[in-house]
Design a protein around this motif. Structure first.
Motif, short mmCIF file in Angstrom:
data_model
loop_
_atom_site.label_atom_id
_atom_site.label_comp_id
_atom_site.label_asym_id
_atom_site.label_seq_id
_atom_site.Cartn_x
_atom_site.Cartn_y
_atom_site.Cartn_z
N ALA A 8 9.11 9.42 5.64
CA ALA A 8 8.82 8.34 6.58
C ALA A 8 7.32 8.34 6.92
CB ALA A 8 9.66 8.51 7.85
N LYS A 9 6.78 9.53 7.16
CA LYS A 9 5.35 9.64 7.49
C LYS A 9 4.48 9.14 6.33
CE LYS A 9 5.93 13.55 10.64
NZ LYS A 9 5.89 15.02 10.80
N ALA A 10 4.84 9.59 5.12
CA ALA A 10 4.03 9.24 3.94
C ALA A 10 4.04 7.73 3.68
CB ALA A 10 4.54 9.99 2.72
N ALA A 11 5.17 7.09 3.97
CA ALA A 11 5.28 5.64 3.71
C ALA A 11 4.24 4.88 4.54
CB ALA A 11 6.68 5.15 4.04
N LEU A 12 4.02 5.31 5.78
CA LEU A 12 3.04 4.63 6.64
C LEU A 12 1.62 5.09 6.33
CD1 LEU A 12 5.14 4.80 9.90
CD2 LEU A 12 4.53 2.72 8.65
N GLU A 13 1.46 6.39 6.14
CA GLU A 13 0.12 6.92 5.84
C GLU A 13 -0.44 6.30 4.56
OE1 GLU A 13 -1.00 9.77 3.52
OE2 GLU A 13 -1.88 11.21 4.92
N GLY A 14 0.45 6.05 3.58
CA GLY A 14 0.02 5.46 2.31
C GLY A 14 -0.60 4.08 2.51
N ALA A 15 0.01 3.28 3.40
CA ALA A 15 -0.53 1.93 3.65
C ALA A 15 -1.91 2.04 4.31
CB ALA A 15 0.43 1.14 4.54
N VAL A 16 -2.08 3.04 5.18
CA VAL A 16 -3.37 3.22 5.86
C VAL A 16 -4.44 3.67 4.85
CG1 VAL A 16 -4.59 4.47 7.70
CG2 VAL A 16 -2.23 3.73 8.07
N TRP A 17 -4.06 4.57 3.93
CA TRP A 17 -5.02 5.00 2.89
C TRP A 17 -5.46 3.83 2.02
CZ3 TRP A 17 -8.22 8.79 1.65
CH2 TRP A 17 -8.03 10.06 2.21
N ASP A 18 -4.48 3.00 1.61
CA ASP A 18 -4.83 1.85 0.74
C ASP A 18 -5.73 0.88 1.51
OD1 ASP A 18 -4.80 0.07 -1.44
OD2 ASP A 18 -2.99 -0.94 -0.70
N LEU A 19 -5.39 0.65 2.79
CA LEU A 19 -6.21 -0.25 3.61
C LEU A 19 -7.64 0.29 3.72
CD1 LEU A 19 -6.22 -2.78 5.50
CD2 LEU A 19 -5.77 -1.20 7.40
N TYR A 20 -7.76 1.60 3.98
CA TYR A 20 -9.07 2.25 4.13
C TYR A 20 -9.91 2.05 2.86
CZ TYR A 20 -12.42 6.13 4.29
OH TYR A 20 -13.55 6.90 4.25
N ALA A 21 -9.30 2.31 1.70
CA ALA A 21 -10.04 2.18 0.44
C ALA A 21 -10.48 0.73 0.24
CB ALA A 21 -9.17 2.65 -0.72
N LYS A 22 -9.60 -0.23 0.60
CA LYS A 22 -9.95 -1.65 0.45
C LYS A 22 -11.06 -2.04 1.42
CE LYS A 22 -5.67 -3.11 -1.73
NZ LYS A 22 -4.24 -3.28 -1.52
N GLN A 23 -11.04 -1.50 2.63
CA GLN A 23 -12.11 -1.78 3.59
C GLN A 23 -13.45 -1.26 3.05
OE1 GLN A 23 -10.60 0.08 7.16
NE2 GLN A 23 -9.59 -1.79 7.89
N LYS A 24 -13.40 -0.11 2.38
CA LYS A 24 -14.65 0.48 1.83
C LYS A 24 -15.04 -0.16 0.50
CE LYS A 24 -15.34 3.89 4.74
NZ LYS A 24 -16.40 3.73 5.66
N GLY A 25 -14.13 -0.93 -0.08
CA GLY A 25 -14.40 -1.55 -1.38
C GLY A 25 -14.37 -0.56 -2.53
N ILE A 26 -13.61 0.54 -2.36
CA ILE A 26 -13.53 1.54 -3.43
C ILE A 26 -12.06 1.74 -3.84
CG2 ILE A 26 -15.62 2.80 -2.77
CD1 ILE A 26 -13.86 4.83 -1.30
N SER A 27 -11.86 2.36 -5.00
CA SER A 27 -10.48 2.59 -5.44
C SER A 27 -9.87 3.71 -4.58
CB SER A 27 -10.45 2.99 -6.91
OG SER A 27 -11.02 4.28 -7.07
#
Ligand code: 164
Ligand code: MG
Length: 369
Positions: A100-119
């Motif tokens: 359950a934790k990983a499912a939410l943390e994963g979305a935050v990681w993807d969002l973070y990378a997209k905000q930074k413009g990196i993979s």
């Protein structure tokens, strides 16, 4: 990294082929796609990997929903973050429930990378441009059927073959397989189907020159695994028993295994997965990335994680077409000759196939921040 809204989407997807392990058969996969949206219109995606029944570990689709809705999402709604590493710290008061934790943390990681413009791979510190992958083959109706599936997988170029075993479907089956494929890299996964009473039987697997045997003993054991590892040559790989860096350290100190399977969901997310990776790098323990029959979104997270340097063994991240008639990302994940090219566009690096996503969606809930 301000999140404006979080979407929780329940999906059901039908596997192309039923997947049978020592604990049962999976045909339909129900899971959640999480989506974290910021004020600038960036969308980060994650995936829950628990199954409908608690037979791999204790988490289920229903417990994931309960823990996300009633505990974890409220924590995200009421706390500000600067980096995705902070998510696991915020979730710490909630015990267990790693998927359950990983499912939410994963979305935050993807969002973070997209905000930074990196993979996502770059955000995690990985630099491989391509990764080697193997395939996990479930228990088949006959040895002949198994030999046929292995032949197709070898032909497709997968870098190693993982076979599910259980009492009554082990030594003789593997001997037969070995005689057909004398030089293929083969490993066996028991999903905790044996006990210490079986140690003499498990010793006989040494003659097969397997790359490793994965989780032969209980799902929560590291003590008897150490006793087993002391008397067999085949390296033991732990899967179910490892939930954290602490578990990894203890297993290492006890000598419970020589290899670790890192699954993002089982260890509570990418931040913990990275910590386990770093420990294994420092202590020279080979790691590989396990799979949970993910859709393309979870698969993309696995690919990004595998770009870290200590993922020196091929993982279970086969191509989308191995599992699904149609995946929810585009392009789909393609494994050619056992190699997946790591996308370099921002975040997970794959677009969402919105029509497919909608087709498999049962319901969506929106949480405002
Ligand atoms: O192809 C994959 O995604 C890996 C499949 C696989 O081997 C597993 C998936 C889910 C539970 C287990 O049976 C198992 C594993 O233990 O690694
Ligand atoms: Mg396993």
């Amino acid at each position: 990294m301000s999140i404006k809204q979080l979407k929780l989407r329940k999906l059901i997807m039908n596997l192309k082929h039923p997947f049978t392990t020592s604990f049962g058969t999976i045909q339909e996969k129900e899971f959640f796609i999480t989506e974290a949206i910021d004020v600038d219109g960036n969308h980060g995606f994650g995936e829950s990997v628990a199954f409908s029944s608690p037979w791999y570990t204790e988490e289920t689709v229903a417990t994931n929903q309960h823990v996300m809705e009633d505990f974890l999402i409220p924590i995200l709604q009421t706390n500000k973050m600067n980096h995705p590493d902070e998510v696991s710290k915020l979730f710490k008061p909630i015990k267990g429930n790693n998927m359950a934790k990983a499912a939410l943390e994963g979305a935050v990681w993807d969002l973070y990378a997209k905000q930074k413009g990196i993979s996502l791979a770059e955000a995690l510190g990985g630099d491989k441009k391509q990764i080697d992958v193997g395939i996990s083959i479930g228990i088949q109706s006959s040895v002949e059927a198994l030999i046929e599936v292995i032949s197709q997988s070898v032909e497709a170029g997968y870098k190693r073959i993982k076979l599910k075993i259980k009492p009554g479907w082990d030594l003789e089956v593997l001997q037969e397989v070995r005689s057909h494929f004398p030089d293929t890299l083969i490993m066996a996964d028991a999903n905790s189907a044996y006990t210490r009473e079986d140690i003499d039987h498990l010793k006989k697997l040494d003659e097969l020159h397997l790359m490793m045997i994965e989780q032969p003993l209980a799902h929560d054991d590291i003590v008897d695994h150490a006793k087993l590892q002391a008397v067999i040559h085949t390296p033991i790989c732990l899967d179910e028993s490892i939930h954290s860096l602490e578990d990894t350290r203890k297993a290492f100190e006890l000598g419970s295994c020589k290899i670790i399977n890192i699954k993002i969901g089982r260890v509570g997310g990418l931040t913990e997965a990275k910590k386990i990776h770093d420990f294994c790098l420092e202590h020279d323990i080979p790691v590989w990335c396990g799979g949970m029959l993910e859709s393309g979104i979870g698969r993309a997270h696995n690919i990004a994680l595998t770009t870290l340097p200590q993922f020196i063994l091929p993982g279970d991240t086969a191509g989308s077409a191995n599992y699904w008639e149609k995946d929810i990302i585009q392009p789909e994940v393609i494994a050619e000759n056992g190699v997946i090219h790591v996308p370099d566009s921002p975040g997970i690096g794959y677009e969402i196939n919105k029509d497919a996503l909608d087709e498999f969606t049962e319901w969506v809930k929106v949480f405002k921040f």
